[in-house]
Enzyme design. Structure first.
Site, PDB file in Angstrom:
ATOM      1  N   PHE A 150       0.800  -1.225   0.000  1.00  0.00           N
ATOM      2  CA  PHE A 150       0.000   0.000   0.000  1.00  0.00           C
ATOM      3  C   PHE A 150       0.830   1.270   0.000  1.00  0.00           C
ATOM      4  O   PHE A 150       0.353   2.325  -0.397  1.00  0.00           O
ATOM      5  CB  PHE A 150      -0.939   0.006   1.221  1.00  0.00           C
ATOM      6  CG  PHE A 150      -0.250   0.264   2.543  1.00  0.00           C
ATOM      7  CD1 PHE A 150       0.087   1.539   2.964  1.00  0.00           C
ATOM      8  CD2 PHE A 150       0.075  -0.797   3.391  1.00  0.00           C
ATOM      9  CE1 PHE A 150       0.725   1.769   4.183  1.00  0.00           C
ATOM     10  CE2 PHE A 150       0.711  -0.588   4.600  1.00  0.00           C
ATOM     11  CZ  PHE A 150       1.034   0.707   4.996  1.00  0.00           C
ATOM     12  N   LYS A 174      -1.308  -7.590  -8.752  1.00  0.00           N
ATOM     13  CA  LYS A 174      -2.230  -7.654  -7.635  1.00  0.00           C
ATOM     14  C   LYS A 174      -1.810  -6.572  -6.660  1.00  0.00           C
ATOM     15  O   LYS A 174      -0.945  -6.759  -5.816  1.00  0.00           O
ATOM     16  CB  LYS A 174      -2.180  -9.035  -6.957  1.00  0.00           C
ATOM     17  CG  LYS A 174      -3.499  -9.466  -6.253  1.00  0.00           C
ATOM     18  CD  LYS A 174      -4.006  -8.496  -5.201  1.00  0.00           C
ATOM     19  CE  LYS A 174      -3.203  -8.548  -3.927  1.00  0.00           C
ATOM     20  NZ  LYS A 174      -3.800  -7.637  -2.864  1.00  0.00           N
ATOM     21  N   GLU A 177      -5.140  -3.784  -1.714  1.00  0.00           N
ATOM     22  CA  GLU A 177      -6.568  -3.472  -1.716  1.00  0.00           C
ATOM     23  C   GLU A 177      -6.887  -2.200  -0.948  1.00  0.00           C
ATOM     24  O   GLU A 177      -8.015  -1.706  -0.987  1.00  0.00           O
ATOM     25  CB  GLU A 177      -7.358  -4.654  -1.117  1.00  0.00           C
ATOM     26  CG  GLU A 177      -7.162  -4.908   0.366  1.00  0.00           C
ATOM     27  CD  GLU A 177      -5.882  -5.669   0.700  1.00  0.00           C
ATOM     28  OE1 GLU A 177      -5.717  -6.065   1.872  1.00  0.00           O
ATOM     29  OE2 GLU A 177      -5.042  -5.873  -0.199  1.00  0.00           O
ATOM     30  N   SER A 227       5.819  -7.007   3.945  1.00  0.00           N
ATOM     31  CA  SER A 227       6.406  -7.343   5.246  1.00  0.00           C
ATOM     32  C   SER A 227       7.187  -8.643   5.151  1.00  0.00           C
ATOM     33  O   SER A 227       6.962  -9.470   4.264  1.00  0.00           O
ATOM     34  CB  SER A 227       5.300  -7.473   6.295  1.00  0.00           C
ATOM     35  OG  SER A 227       4.504  -8.615   6.022  1.00  0.00           O
ATOM     36  N   CYS A 282       9.670   1.358   3.402  1.00  0.00           N
ATOM     37  CA  CYS A 282      10.621   0.349   3.849  1.00  0.00           C
ATOM     38  C   CYS A 282      12.046   0.894   3.912  1.00  0.00           C
ATOM     39  O   CYS A 282      12.917   0.244   4.481  1.00  0.00           O
ATOM     40  CB  CYS A 282      10.570  -0.878   2.951  1.00  0.00           C
ATOM     41  SG  CYS A 282      11.132  -0.593   1.267  1.00  0.00           S
ATOM     42  N   GLU A 383       9.369  -3.761  12.886  1.00  0.00           N
ATOM     43  CA  GLU A 383       9.207  -2.724  11.875  1.00  0.00           C
ATOM     44  C   GLU A 383       7.888  -2.006  12.167  1.00  0.00           C
ATOM     45  O   GLU A 383       6.808  -2.546  11.950  1.00  0.00           O
ATOM     46  CB  GLU A 383       9.190  -3.315  10.470  1.00  0.00           C
ATOM     47  CG  GLU A 383       9.067  -2.250   9.387  1.00  0.00           C
ATOM     48  CD  GLU A 383       8.953  -2.833   7.985  1.00  0.00           C
ATOM     49  OE1 GLU A 383       9.456  -2.215   7.045  1.00  0.00           O
ATOM     50  OE2 GLU A 383       8.349  -3.917   7.842  1.00  0.00           O
TER      51      GLU A 383
END
Length: 500
Positions: A150, A174, A177, A227, A282, A383
């Site tokens: 995201f 993909k 969402e 992740s 990240c 994280e």
């Protein structure tokens, strides 16, 4: 009326058929503004079938045809920067300038793909034996998939699909969402640029869609950014189904500050790298390691700068930091700050009570700064993916390097110093895939590859750059021997010159 985001299959928008939808919120208001269709197994299969059909011709198309389309796409992408950035801000929450920067970094990889001709040049050795030549070529894999996070709904897909389709593959995206609209806009621009139907497809969804892509026998490779637990799952599952995988996981990026560093520059860097995009990246610096007696001064300089950051809706030009993506994520980030003191940290700034007038239902959290954080604290070990900066104290350079290398993550790291010798040692001794020297977020330019070490990467290939080209192609070596026409049996003479 609530907007609905559907799939993009075979060159057109396709209405979701599963009956399952996910909510997309405006992070600044907390209101559900959009519903996104979740794909069933059958819908994923339809996208794979479209991509497989398209590969039959796209995989044989000329480099000139592919790059011509990509050049047109680049021009359209450039012209629609603002429109894409607005979609990102509306669904992710990041400020408009940050969203524009995301599109610009994605454009770098499109640039690389436009010049893929050079990357795909083969090799030739002549006369390895009498009249024997050996050549090496690279060919596309077929249908490949990208599963993206995201936090960069435009940039991370552009780390993948431009190289994949430039090298002759067809692609299924993909996206997250949580902020799906940018991916549909990109699909529309690719179609407008002339990309054949089925070469680029988008399916939205959850674990059902992901698992089907990982298992589908016609999907040859999977790229992922997210992740560490999910990256490990993607790598294990897709590999078990015979696929090539690059799965980039989480991070805990450290910034080592030596006593000789320019502390004003280091503080500026720490604030921008920790709190930019609300820490939801990240490559954010989430741990500053202060060496020696500079710790108190450095923390104070960071605090002074952090307190001045203007937090507000991403579409407000005066905002420097926006809200977090969801309320659930906001509450999780806050929990690390709320539990920090009990674990031995000193809470210098606590942003958990922050809100914005007129937007009280938004997913707001303010700037948080934790000092003297023990390495056993959850705020250090996990994280966090939010605007929380941990400061750790060590006495020496060697202690700092040992602390960083003990982390299970090895994504990016940085050192701030005026000492070239120390910087040189650091870049050789540190166990991370990307290193900055007086650069806090060392994200490589497009023609170098992005990726970490240890639990930050699963698979052998980093993304984009040379690694990206190699990931989306496979090598073939051809050994050839042709008889010399001059040695043909006596008979019809077509006049071959006998000059040897």
């Amino acid at each position: 009326m609530t907007k609905i985001v559907n799939h993009w299959i075979g060159g057109k928008a396709v209405e979701g058929a599963s009956g399952t939808y996910g909510p997309v919120t405006d992070p600044a208001t907390g209101a559900v503004t959009t519903k996104v269709a979740f794909a069933s197994v059958e819908e994923v299969d339809a996208a794979v079938a479209a991509a497989k059909d398209a590969f039959a011709t796209w995989g044989q198309s000329s480099l000139a045809q592919r790059t011509t389309i990509l050049f047109r796409f680049r021009a359209l992408l450039d012209a629609n920067r603002d429109a894409i950035a607005e979609l990102i801000t509306a669904e992710h929450g990041k400020v408009h300038s940050d969203a524009l920067g995301e599109v610009a970094r994605g454009l770098e990889i499109v640039d690389l793909a436009c010049g893929i001709n050079v990357q795909l040049k083969g090799e030739l050795s002549t006369q390895v034996a009498s009249r024997v030549d050996v050549s090496s070529i690279r060919q596309p894999l077929g249908v490949v998939a990208g599963i993206t996070p995201f936090n960069f709904p435009a940039m991370v897909p552009m780390w993948m699909f431009p190289i994949a389709i430039a090298t002759g593959n067809t692609f299924i995206l993909k996206p997250s969402e949580k902020d799906p609209s940018a991916s549909l806009k990109i699909a529309e621009l690719l179609s407008e640029a002339g990309l054949p139907d089925g070469v680029f497809n988008v399916v939205h969804g959850d674990k059902v869609a992901v698992d089907r892509l990982l298992e589908h026998p016609d999907v040859k490779a999977v790229s992922f950014v997210g992740s560490t637990p999910i990256a490990r799952y993607i790598h294990t599952t897709a590999s078990a189904h015979g696929k090539r995988v690059q799965a980039l996981g989480g991070a805990k990026n450290h910034m080592l500050v030596l006593p000789d560093a320019d502390l004003d520059a280091a503080a500026d860097a720490a604030v921008s790298a920790a709190y930019g995009s609300a820490g939801e990246r990240c490559m954010a610096i989430s741990a500053v390691v202060a060496v020696g007696a500079i710790g108190d001064t450095l923390v104070e300089k960071i605090r002074e700068r952090a307190e001045k950051i203007k937090i507000g809706p991403g579409n407000d030009p005066s905002s420097e930091m926006g809200p977090l993506i969801t309320k659930v994520h906001r509450d999780k980030v806050a929990s690390y700050v709320e539990g920090a003191a009990a674990e031995g940290a000193e809470v210098v700034l606590d942003g958990t009570g922050f809100t914005v007038e007129g937007f009280e239902d938004g997913h707001w959290i303010g700037i948080s700064l934790l000092d003297k954080v023990p390495t056993g604290a959850k705020a250090y070990q996990d994280e966090i993916f939010g605007p929380v900066l941990c400061v750790l104290r060590v006495d020496t350079y060697d202690e700092g390097v040992a602390l960083i290398n003990a982390s299970p993550f090895g994504n990016g790291t940085a050192i701030f110093t005026r000492d070239g010798g120390a910087a040189r040692r650091f870049q050789l001794e540190i166990e991370a895939g990307m290193v900055g020297v007086n650069v806090p977020i060392p994200v490589p330019v497009g023609y170098h590859s992005f990726g970490g070490w240890k639990d930050s990467l699963f698979g052998d290939h980093h993304v984009y750059g040379n690694d990206g080209t190699h990931f989306y192609t496979r090598g073939k070596v051809v050994t050839t021997r042709w008889p010399d026409p001059a040695d043909a049996p006596a008979g019809v003479d077509l006049g071959f010159p006998r000059n040897h």
